[in-house]
Scaffold this active site. Sequence first.
Site, short mmCIF file in Angstrom:
data_model
loop_
_atom_site.label_atom_id
_atom_site.label_comp_id
_atom_site.label_asym_id
_atom_site.label_seq_id
_atom_site.Cartn_x
_atom_site.Cartn_y
_atom_site.Cartn_z
N HIS A 36 -1.91 11.30 1.89
CA HIS A 36 -1.83 9.87 1.89
C HIS A 36 -1.73 9.19 0.71
O HIS A 36 -2.77 9.39 -0.03
CB HIS A 36 -2.70 9.03 2.76
CG HIS A 36 -2.56 7.68 2.78
ND1 HIS A 36 -2.94 6.75 2.05
CD2 HIS A 36 -2.01 6.90 4.17
CE1 HIS A 36 -2.71 5.59 2.59
NE2 HIS A 36 -2.00 5.68 3.71
N ASP A 37 -0.80 8.84 -0.15
CA ASP A 37 -0.80 7.89 -1.32
C ASP A 37 -1.30 8.73 -2.52
O ASP A 37 -2.10 7.86 -3.32
CB ASP A 37 -1.40 6.68 -0.76
CG ASP A 37 -0.60 5.76 0.02
OD1 ASP A 37 0.31 6.25 0.16
OD2 ASP A 37 -1.15 4.35 0.06
N LYS A 123 6.37 4.58 1.73
CA LYS A 123 5.33 3.89 2.26
C LYS A 123 5.62 2.29 2.01
O LYS A 123 5.73 1.98 1.00
CB LYS A 123 3.96 4.24 1.51
CG LYS A 123 2.68 3.73 2.06
CD LYS A 123 2.22 4.48 3.34
CE LYS A 123 1.00 3.84 3.81
NZ LYS A 123 -0.04 3.50 3.01
#
Length: 286
Positions: A36-37, A123
């Site tokens: 994630h990110d 995202k």
Amino acid sequence: MAIPKLQSYLLPTQAELPVNKVKWDFNPARAALLIHDMQEYFLNFWGENSPLIDQVVENVARLRQFCKSQDIPVFYTAQPNQQSDQDRALLNDMWGPGLNKHPDQQRVVSALAPDEQDQVLVKWRYSAFHRSPLESILKETGRDQLIICGVYAHIGCLTTATDAFMRDIKPFMVADALADFSREEHMMALNYTAGRSGKVVMTSELLPATTPASKAQLRALVLPLLDDDAEDLDDADNLVDYGLDSVRMMELAARWRQIHSDIDFISLAKDPSIDGWWKLLSREPA
């Protein structure tokens, strides 16, 4: 309004994890990994040579390597570096222009760069499920467990875990493969997940039990657990003198006892040095 400058902190230990309300068993055949990110923009707020980020990146890389060896699909989230005001919407009010001002920092950090088998999701909001095909891909491939690691634990990672739960996908939040604005917010995310929406685990719980293959690997494993001045550590030096605490030693003992049944806290504490531990670990397993 923007993300503040961030400071390193000690990652949670096994002994500090909240009690999970659920007793889900991890099943590689039904799991997917979400990184994630982990983009340069979001990690740069810790500055260069952050011990926290170095350890998190290492743990995420270990999870990714394991998942690839088990044919577990790997997903990434990454914000685009050109976002219209309509796409960004309320994020502008909360965080400012973000990556729009730093388009050169959009890449996932090189140590975790996705390959052609991985899927990178665009995202748009805190949850990785928002405006993405993640749910449909997971359900089409019979995957109902989602391993979550990355940044930031109490924002996108927690929201994604809660969103997964609402979609009947079991989230596994990996406590030592997450990073956050502060240790307090990191622990808050773990406490909420454990009590409301998922299961909190350590990296070592998901990986098969192993011991370091060389003294150099052992040293690389131990150094992040020590004080910042431990780089010049001699292999015969007492690790306790360089900041190794009993909680970390107990965690290592529990991990290595799966290979060598006679290893416990006492055996590690008798000679807490790289040399002493290598004598124990380099033996053939009983």
